[in-house]
Scaffold this motif. Structure first.
Motif, PDB file in Angstrom:
ATOM      1  N   ASN A 280     -68.992   1.529  54.522  1.00 37.86           N
ATOM      2  CA  ASN A 280     -68.290   0.414  54.911  1.00 37.86           C
ATOM      3  C   ASN A 280     -68.412  -0.782  54.344  1.00 37.86           C
ATOM      4  OD1 ASN A 280     -66.821   2.904  55.925  1.00 37.86           O
ATOM      5  ND2 ASN A 280     -67.668   2.446  58.409  1.00 37.86           N
ATOM      6  N   ILE A 281     -69.332  -1.312  54.061  1.00 38.16           N
ATOM      7  CA  ILE A 281     -70.153  -2.524  54.169  1.00 38.16           C
ATOM      8  C   ILE A 281     -69.874  -2.713  52.182  1.00 38.16           C
ATOM      9  CG2 ILE A 281     -72.206  -4.141  53.494  1.00 38.16           C
ATOM     10  CD1 ILE A 281     -73.202  -3.149  55.623  1.00 38.16           C
ATOM     11  N   SER A 282     -69.808  -1.580  51.511  1.00 43.74           N
ATOM     12  CA  SER A 282     -69.762  -1.339  50.579  1.00 43.74           C
ATOM     13  C   SER A 282     -67.899  -2.369  49.646  1.00 43.74           C
ATOM     14  CB  SER A 282     -70.424  -0.743  49.423  1.00 43.74           C
ATOM     15  OG  SER A 282     -69.565   0.403  49.739  1.00 43.74           O
ATOM     16  N   ILE A 283     -67.316  -1.214  50.854  1.00 44.97           N
ATOM     17  CA  ILE A 283     -66.079  -1.114  50.816  1.00 44.97           C
ATOM     18  C   ILE A 283     -65.017  -2.604  51.160  1.00 44.97           C
ATOM     19  CG2 ILE A 283     -64.800  -0.212  51.492  1.00 44.97           C
ATOM     20  CD1 ILE A 283     -65.274   2.321  51.119  1.00 44.97           C
ATOM     21  N   MET A 284     -66.019  -3.021  52.137  1.00 47.94           N
ATOM     22  CA  MET A 284     -65.203  -4.539  52.298  1.00 47.94           C
ATOM     23  C   MET A 284     -65.712  -5.623  51.093  1.00 47.94           C
ATOM     24  SD  MET A 284     -66.919  -4.132  56.444  1.00 47.94           S
ATOM     25  CE  MET A 284     -65.689  -6.691  56.701  1.00 47.94           C
ATOM     26  N   LYS A 285     -66.720  -5.361  50.798  1.00 48.01           N
ATOM     27  CA  LYS A 285     -67.058  -6.382  50.077  1.00 48.01           C
ATOM     28  C   LYS A 285     -65.953  -6.054  48.233  1.00 48.01           C
ATOM     29  CE  LYS A 285     -71.247  -7.086  48.659  1.00 48.01           C
ATOM     30  NZ  LYS A 285     -73.182  -7.135  48.497  1.00 48.01           N
ATOM     31  N   ALA A 286     -65.893  -5.356  48.741  1.00 51.86           N
ATOM     32  CA  ALA A 286     -65.361  -4.578  47.059  1.00 51.86           C
ATOM     33  C   ALA A 286     -63.140  -5.384  47.158  1.00 51.86           C
ATOM     34  CB  ALA A 286     -65.011  -3.128  46.672  1.00 51.86           C
ATOM     35  N   CYS A 287     -62.785  -4.990  48.601  1.00 52.28           N
ATOM     36  CA  CYS A 287     -62.311  -5.552  48.849  1.00 52.28           C
ATOM     37  C   CYS A 287     -61.974  -7.735  48.833  1.00 52.28           C
ATOM     38  CB  CYS A 287     -62.127  -5.205  50.391  1.00 52.28           C
ATOM     39  SG  CYS A 287     -61.495  -3.286  49.783  1.00 52.28           S
ATOM     40  N   GLY A 288     -62.692  -7.548  49.389  1.00 49.88           N
ATOM     41  CA  GLY A 288     -63.422  -9.332  48.059  1.00 49.88           C
ATOM     42  C   GLY A 288     -63.320  -9.900  49.701  1.00 49.88           C
ATOM     43  N   TYR A 289     -63.883  -9.313  51.298  1.00 50.65           N
ATOM     44  CA  TYR A 289     -64.771 -10.162  51.760  1.00 50.65           C
ATOM     45  C   TYR A 289     -65.953 -10.910  51.948  1.00 50.65           C
ATOM     46  CZ  TYR A 289     -61.644  -7.336  55.318  1.00 50.65           C
ATOM     47  OH  TYR A 289     -60.554  -7.219  56.124  1.00 50.65           O
ATOM     48  N   SER A 290     -66.066 -11.324  52.045  1.00 52.08           N
ATOM     49  CA  SER A 290     -67.506 -12.750  52.038  1.00 52.08           C
ATOM     50  C   SER A 290     -68.358 -11.810  52.797  1.00 52.08           C
ATOM     51  CB  SER A 290     -66.981 -14.251  52.824  1.00 52.08           C
ATOM     52  OG  SER A 290     -66.803 -14.155  54.645  1.00 52.08           O
ATOM     53  N   LEU A 291     -69.518 -12.530  52.677  1.00 51.06           N
ATOM     54  CA  LEU A 291     -70.521 -11.608  53.152  1.00 51.06           C
ATOM     55  C   LEU A 291     -70.524 -12.412  54.530  1.00 51.06           C
ATOM     56  CD1 LEU A 291     -73.916 -11.090  53.028  1.00 51.06           C
ATOM     57  CD2 LEU A 291     -74.431 -13.195  52.394  1.00 51.06           C
ATOM     58  N   LYS A 292     -70.764 -13.319  54.672  1.00 47.71           N
ATOM     59  CA  LYS A 292     -70.417 -13.999  56.458  1.00 47.71           C
ATOM     60  C   LYS A 292     -69.319 -12.966  57.085  1.00 47.71           C
ATOM     61  CE  LYS A 292     -68.842 -17.179  59.273  1.00 47.71           C
ATOM     62  NZ  LYS A 292     -68.281 -19.126  59.147  1.00 47.71           N
ATOM     63  N   ASP A 293     -67.986 -12.338  56.438  1.00 50.71           N
ATOM     64  CA  ASP A 293     -67.345 -11.705  57.673  1.00 50.71           C
ATOM     65  C   ASP A 293     -68.029  -9.526  57.320  1.00 50.71           C
ATOM     66  OD1 ASP A 293     -65.295 -13.287  57.242  1.00 50.71           O
ATOM     67  OD2 ASP A 293     -64.411 -12.656  55.744  1.00 50.71           O
ATOM     68  N   CYS A 294     -68.699  -9.411  56.087  1.00 49.57           N
ATOM     69  CA  CYS A 294     -69.223  -8.578  56.200  1.00 49.57           C
ATOM     70  C   CYS A 294     -70.465  -8.274  57.469  1.00 49.57           C
ATOM     71  CB  CYS A 294     -70.337  -7.834  54.716  1.00 49.57           C
ATOM     72  SG  CYS A 294     -68.954  -7.791  53.689  1.00 49.57           S
ATOM     73  N   ALA A 295     -71.391  -9.276  57.429  1.00 50.75           N
ATOM     74  CA  ALA A 295     -72.210  -9.362  58.768  1.00 50.75           C
ATOM     75  C   ALA A 295     -71.363  -9.665  60.035  1.00 50.75           C
ATOM     76  CB  ALA A 295     -73.414 -10.640  58.214  1.00 50.75           C
ATOM     77  N   LEU A 296     -70.873 -10.577  60.085  1.00 47.30           N
ATOM     78  CA  LEU A 296     -70.448 -10.598  61.796  1.00 47.30           C
ATOM     79  C   LEU A 296     -69.121  -9.387  61.768  1.00 47.30           C
ATOM     80  CD1 LEU A 296     -68.425 -14.129  61.267  1.00 47.30           C
ATOM     81  CD2 LEU A 296     -69.882 -13.098  62.742  1.00 47.30           C
ATOM     82  N   ALA A 297     -68.780  -8.433  61.331  1.00 48.16           N
ATOM     83  CA  ALA A 297     -68.282  -6.929  61.239  1.00 48.16           C
ATOM     84  C   ALA A 297     -68.901  -6.253  61.621  1.00 48.16           C
ATOM     85  CB  ALA A 297     -67.135  -6.942  60.284  1.00 48.16           C
ATOM     86  N   VAL A 298     -70.688  -6.150  60.694  1.00 49.15           N
ATOM     87  CA  VAL A 298     -71.022  -5.239  61.541  1.00 49.15           C
ATOM     88  C   VAL A 298     -72.525  -5.884  62.778  1.00 49.15           C
ATOM     89  CG1 VAL A 298     -73.589  -3.944  60.376  1.00 49.15           C
ATOM     90  CG2 VAL A 298     -70.810  -3.756  59.330  1.00 49.15           C
ATOM     91  N   LEU A 299     -72.596  -7.003  62.074  1.00 46.55           N
ATOM     92  CA  LEU A 299     -74.107  -7.566  62.787  1.00 46.55           C
ATOM     93  C   LEU A 299     -73.702  -7.957  64.308  1.00 46.55           C
ATOM     94  CD1 LEU A 299     -76.461  -8.387  60.073  1.00 46.55           C
ATOM     95  CD2 LEU A 299     -76.413  -6.315  61.094  1.00 46.55           C
ATOM     96  N   GLY A 300     -72.436  -8.275  63.958  1.00 46.07           N
ATOM     97  CA  GLY A 300     -72.319  -9.415  65.242  1.00 46.07           C
ATOM     98  C   GLY A 300     -71.866  -9.157  66.824  1.00 46.07           C
ATOM     99  N   GLY A 301     -70.944  -8.489  66.861  1.00 42.42           N
ATOM    100  CA  GLY A 301     -70.954  -7.285  68.266  1.00 42.42           C
ATOM    101  C   GLY A 301     -72.333  -6.839  68.816  1.00 42.42           C
ATOM    102  N   TYR A 302     -73.473  -6.921  68.566  1.00 42.50           N
ATOM    103  CA  TYR A 302     -74.596  -6.740  69.155  1.00 42.50           C
ATOM    104  C   TYR A 302     -75.160  -8.135  69.779  1.00 42.50           C
ATOM    105  CZ  TYR A 302     -74.431  -2.951  67.340  1.00 42.50           C
ATOM    106  OH  TYR A 302     -73.269  -1.222  66.326  1.00 42.50           O
ATOM    107  N   VAL A 303     -74.774  -9.368  69.434  1.00 44.95           N
ATOM    108  CA  VAL A 303     -75.106 -10.713  69.817  1.00 44.95           C
ATOM    109  C   VAL A 303     -74.963  -9.968  72.062  1.00 44.95           C
ATOM    110  CG1 VAL A 303     -74.863 -13.052  70.573  1.00 44.95           C
ATOM    111  CG2 VAL A 303     -74.754 -11.912  68.211  1.00 44.95           C
ATOM    112  N   PRO A 304     -73.987 -10.248  72.248  1.00 42.48           N
ATOM    113  CA  PRO A 304     -73.667 -10.072  74.158  1.00 42.48           C
ATOM    114  C   PRO A 304     -74.727  -9.075  74.279  1.00 42.48           C
ATOM    115  CG  PRO A 304     -71.751 -10.168  72.809  1.00 42.48           C
ATOM    116  CD  PRO A 304     -72.555  -9.882  71.784  1.00 42.48           C
ATOM    117  N   PHE A 305     -75.098  -7.751  73.457  1.00 44.39           N
ATOM    118  CA  PHE A 305     -76.389  -7.007  73.793  1.00 44.39           C
ATOM    119  C   PHE A 305     -77.775  -7.298  73.908  1.00 44.39           C
ATOM    120  CE2 PHE A 305     -72.162  -4.971  73.344  1.00 44.39           C
ATOM    121  CZ  PHE A 305     -72.201  -4.036  73.849  1.00 44.39           C
ATOM    122  N   ALA A 306     -77.692  -8.238  72.772  1.00 42.40           N
ATOM    123  CA  ALA A 306     -79.186  -8.858  73.165  1.00 42.40           C
ATOM    124  C   ALA A 306     -79.404  -9.997  74.119  1.00 42.40           C
ATOM    125  CB  ALA A 306     -79.060  -9.831  71.407  1.00 42.40           C
TER     126      ALA A 306
END
Length: 379
Positions: A280-306
């Motif tokens: 999923n990450i590699s496809i997002m990067k291939a579609c032009g999403y920035s590193l920040k977008d990829c990181a937020l999509a994969v890692l960002g949702g866990y901040v509230p649980f942390a």
């Protein structure tokens, strides 16, 4: 079926939890057993008060540490077995197709119990080696010296018994996980996936959908992220707040165990998260999403649980110490009052935020190294 060294190394999280649990239980239960014969020799009232307090401390610490970490170890073991079965579903389907029964295949999963045996053995060795230092820190005024003895029953109860029990749990869970059609396994699936009806109304953005899917597709990772932050928040605050309740050695030991558990659990959870979203990450990067977008999509949702885990850990350590002082030690005199340590809370919170940010930055760099070429070569 052969479990590779790489698969075995993934069980390091289970081993570390077992090391911590057995390490504490070994010296606490040893101390409890070694001071029992001294009860009839105590005549001084003040010495008896101290004796009762230390005996109660050993009991409570052993039960809570062994019980909580034992449950966590079971959850981790099941998590790893599920990952193994999911990643080897096709091979397991082929093995079933050749005539192997579920029981015969599941019996091979006893090897996962070795991680428990190794962890318990190391914890027992470390705990027994630490007994002279612990005994010194728990010294009872009025009793000159508490002799250290080796207790065979603890060796069997804390090392061999858990290994056998966890091996049985591994085989049992594997048996139930493998009870699905052979063709389903050969297609790489271990559970039937029901199509959920599409929600009507305004569609969510792709990044938000990706974030939610990442969270709900691996719910167990949510638990481990929260648990890692729980360990960090609770045991660090507890270790720094116990200077008036126990020895400094015990406080530092609790702090170190909490940090180790937090680091290992967080590493296990986020590494699994990145690996499961590799494509999923590699496809997002291939579609032009920035590193920040990829990181937020994969890692960002866990901040509230942390943050939730850290908050629960803070409440847990405060409640536990209150219970020990006001209930467990209610009849024991000369126990100092304990109030919520505000400076320690903000110090721990600051360290937690910095450490969590560093971990997320590290895994963001790992995301940056993922490329479409790797996925294409993998297929």
């Amino acid at each position: 079926m052969v479990i590779s060294l790489k698969d075995s190394l993934k069980l390091i999280g289970v081993s570390v939890v077992c090391v911590c649990a057995v390490f504490v239980c070994t010296f606490m239960l040893s101390f409890y057993i070694d001071i029992l014969p001294l009860e009839d020799t105590i005549t001084d009232e003040y010495t008896r008060v101290l004796y009762d307090a230390q005996k109660a401390t050993a009991q409570v610490c052993a039960v809570i540490t062994g019980g909580v970490l034992g449950i966590i170890a079971v959850v981790m073991l099941i998590f790893y077995i599920k990952l193994y079965i999911d990643s080897h579903a096709k091979q397991l389907g082929i093995i079933k197709a050749t005539g192997y029964s579920n029981i015969r295949i599941a019996a091979k999963f006893w090897v996962f119990g070795l991680s428990v045996f190794i962890g318990c053995a190391l914890g027992f060795i470390g705990g027994y080696a630490s007994t002279p230092i612990i005994y010194e820190g728990l010294r009872i005024e009025g009793i000159s010296e508490i002799a250290v003895h080796f207790h065979v029953e603890l060796l069997f109860g804390l090392v061999f018994a858990p290994a056998v029990i966890f091996s049985c749990i591994a085989c049992g869970y594997a048996y139930f996980a493998l009870r699905c059609p052979v063709m389903q396994l050969m297609r790489g699936k271990t559970a039937k996936i029901k199509d959920k009806p599409q929600k009507t109304g305004k569609d969510k953005s792709f990044l938000k959908e990706m974030c939610l899917k990442t969270i709900f597709s691996k719910k167990s990772i949510v638990f481990f992220v929260a648990f890692a932050c729980f360990c960090f928040g609770s045991m660090m605050q507890m270790g720094l707040s116990m200077e008036n309740l126990t020895s400094a050695t015990m406080g530092y030991m609790i702090l170190i165990i909490g940090v180790v558990l937090a680091v290992v659990t967080m590493f296990m959870a986020v590494t699994t998260l990145i690996n499961s979203n590799f494509k999923n990450i590699s496809i997002m990067k291939a579609c032009g999403y920035s590193l920040k977008d990829c990181a937020l999509a994969v890692l960002g949702g866990y901040v509230p649980f942390a943050l939730l885990g850290f908050g629960l850990g803070t409440a847990y350590q405060f409640g536990l110490l209150q219970i020990m002082i006001n209930i467990v030690f209610a009849d024991v005199g000369e126990v100092p009052e304990y109030t919520f340590n505000v400076p320690v809370f903000f110090l721990t919170l600051g360290i937690f935020i910095v450490c969590y940010a560093v971990v997320m930055a590290y895994y963001t760099l790992r995301i940056n190294r993922i490329s479409v070429k790797e996925v294409m070569l993998e297929n």
